[in-house]
Design a protein around this motif. Structure first.
Motif, PDB file in Angstrom:
ATOM      1  N   UNK A  40      87.199 142.218  62.694  1.00 26.02           N
ATOM      2  CA  UNK A  40      86.179 141.153  62.708  1.00 26.02           C
ATOM      3  C   UNK A  40      84.854 141.619  62.110  1.00 26.02           C
ATOM      4  N   UNK A  41      84.286 142.744  62.577  1.00 23.33           N
ATOM      5  CA  UNK A  41      82.962 143.113  62.050  1.00 23.33           C
ATOM      6  C   UNK A  41      82.946 143.352  60.538  1.00 23.33           C
ATOM      7  N   UNK A  42      84.009 143.972  59.996  1.00 23.26           N
ATOM      8  CA  UNK A  42      84.008 144.223  58.549  1.00 23.26           C
ATOM      9  C   UNK A  42      84.216 142.921  57.777  1.00 23.26           C
ATOM     10  N   UNK A  43      85.101 142.081  58.272  1.00 22.52           N
ATOM     11  CA  UNK A  43      85.370 140.788  57.627  1.00 22.52           C
ATOM     12  C   UNK A  43      84.071 139.981  57.517  1.00 22.52           C
TER      13      UNK A  43
ATOM     14  N   UNK B  46      84.503 136.745  54.408  1.00 24.93           N
ATOM     15  CA  UNK B  46      84.839 135.436  55.019  1.00 24.93           C
ATOM     16  C   UNK B  46      84.280 134.267  54.202  1.00 24.93           C
ATOM     17  N   UNK B  47      83.249 134.527  53.407  1.00 25.38           N
ATOM     18  CA  UNK B  47      82.684 133.428  52.612  1.00 25.38           C
ATOM     19  C   UNK B  47      83.659 132.977  51.539  1.00 25.38           C
TER      20      UNK B  47
ATOM     21  N   UNK C  11      81.791 133.910  62.147  1.00 23.11           N
ATOM     22  CA  UNK C  11      82.749 133.359  61.178  1.00 23.11           C
ATOM     23  C   UNK C  11      83.302 132.019  61.660  1.00 23.11           C
ATOM     24  N   UNK C  12      83.422 131.870  62.982  1.00 24.68           N
ATOM     25  CA  UNK C  12      83.879 130.570  63.506  1.00 24.68           C
ATOM     26  C   UNK C  12      82.829 129.507  63.150  1.00 24.68           C
ATOM     27  N   UNK C  13      81.562 129.851  63.388  1.00 24.95           N
ATOM     28  CA  UNK C  13      80.484 128.902  63.079  1.00 24.95           C
ATOM     29  C   UNK C  13      80.431 128.583  61.592  1.00 24.95           C
ATOM     30  N   UNK C  14      80.866 129.520  60.773  1.00 28.32           N
ATOM     31  CA  UNK C  14      80.854 129.307  59.315  1.00 28.32           C
ATOM     32  C   UNK C  14      82.062 128.484  58.866  1.00 28.32           C
TER      33      UNK C  14
END
Ligand code: GTR
Length: 327
Positions: free
Chosen positions: A212-215, A221-222, A283-286
């Motif tokens: 998660x942190x690296x993604x 993730x964008x 990332x969920x919020x994005x």
């Protein structure tokens, strides 16, 4: 001024063999990390540096070059072995081609939980792996958490290995990762971490895998909007020192470095847990699609053949048994 890779190697090679402790005391120890300032690995190494400085009354200091300023992990490891860098924080994957025991914690679906991974790496198996680095010119100081790695891609949700067929997926520069992705029917593309964002944007690769942190931190993730929780690997991060530097330190200073490294582990774990939560939320919020209904047993079965291919030495099998026994 930031030293270049070439300058660091040249300086290391030019240093006379008799260069002693004073030489290190006259300049700060140099460290490298591929992640930017503030990332849990960098913060942990900064903490390690503060402890060393406090305990030597400022005689030893650490200047940690974060954000991949000194190059990709494969290159900074080489520089560390030459003695152009004193301290390096890398993942276990770039050590896979150097030392076969490092393949063990990188095996898919080896660790059953975070607790299992931590107990194994804090215990005898972890110590055995850290010690195995010495013959390669590296002193293994500590393991840090790196969470679980999962696949993400730009095209569509992955739920089963069949969904991966034909995808071009970036992997770290390790034959084990190449084989894992091949076993799933996708095409592995080994690339350095710093090349992944651009490769995703340009369509050179369709996806990659990471925690998660690296993604989140790398902004992958964008571009890659599907994150499938395969959680296939829990290979840790490693803190190493250069064997050349080590050879110039007094035994008291070595003890100080070892103790500071060990003490930076719980500090890092706390930051790591917080960062996993915030990265996931971000990332969920994005609006990323998080695929939770992944057929993990199917991934485990498809990747199982890599175990036999990469675990060929009795010392590796012994480690696997010890780690399994700690589940
Ligand atoms: C990260 C790790 C980095 C680097 C990167 C990668 O999780 O913290 O050190 O290894 O993965 O995939 O190359």
């Amino acid at each position: 001024m930031i030293p270049t890779r070439r300058a660091l190697i040249a300086a290391a090679l030019a240093a006379p063999a008799t260069a002693c402790v004073q030489e290190i005391g006259e300049r700060p120890l140099r460290g490298a990390d591929s992640h930017p300032s503030g990332y849990p690995t960098v913060a942990a190494v900064d903490h390690f540096g503060r402890l060393i400085s406090e305990r030597t009354g400022g005689r030893l200091r650490l200047r940690n070059y974060a954000g991949g300023q000194l190059g990709e992990e494969k290159d900074t490891l080489e520089i560390t072995i030459f003695g152009g860098l004193d301290i390096n924080r890398v993942n276990l994957a770039p050590l896979n081609p150097i030392e076969p025991l490092t393949l063990v914690p990188s095996l898919p679906f080896l660790f059953r939980s975070t607790d299992h991974m931590r107990r194994s790496l804090d215990g005898v198996p972890g110590r055995t792996i850290l010690n195995s680095l010495e013959q390669h010119g590296l002193i293994g100081l500590a393991f840090y958490d790196s969470g679980e790695r999962s696949f993400y891609n730009t095209r569509s949700p992955i739920r089963t290995p069949a969904d991966m067929r034909g995808l071009k997926l970036r992997v770290p520069t390790s034959d084990l990762y190449v084989a894992m992705v091949q076993a799933l029917g996708a095409s592995p593309i080994p690339l350095s971490y710093g090349e992944v964002f651009q490769s995703l944007v340009q369509g050179v690769v369709d996806g990659a895998e990471n925690n998660w942190p690296s993604y989140q931190d790398s902004r992958h993730f964008e571009v890659a909007r599907y994150y499938s929780l395969t959680r296939h690997v829990m290979a840790p991060e490693v803190l190493v020192a250069s064997g050349r530097t080590w050879g110039k330190l007094s035994s008291q200073d070595r003890d100080i470095l070892r103790a500071a490294a060990t003490e930076s582990v719980p500090f890092m774990r706390e930051l790591w847990e917080a960062r996993e939560t915030t990265a996931r939320r971000a990332v969920v919020e994005a609006g990323v699609e998080i695929v939770e209904d992944v057929d993990r047993p199917a991934f485990e079965a498809a990747m199982a053949p890599v175990w036999d291919r990469f675990i060929t030495l009795p010392a590796q099998s012994a480690l696997v048994e010890q780690i399994r026994g700690m589940a």
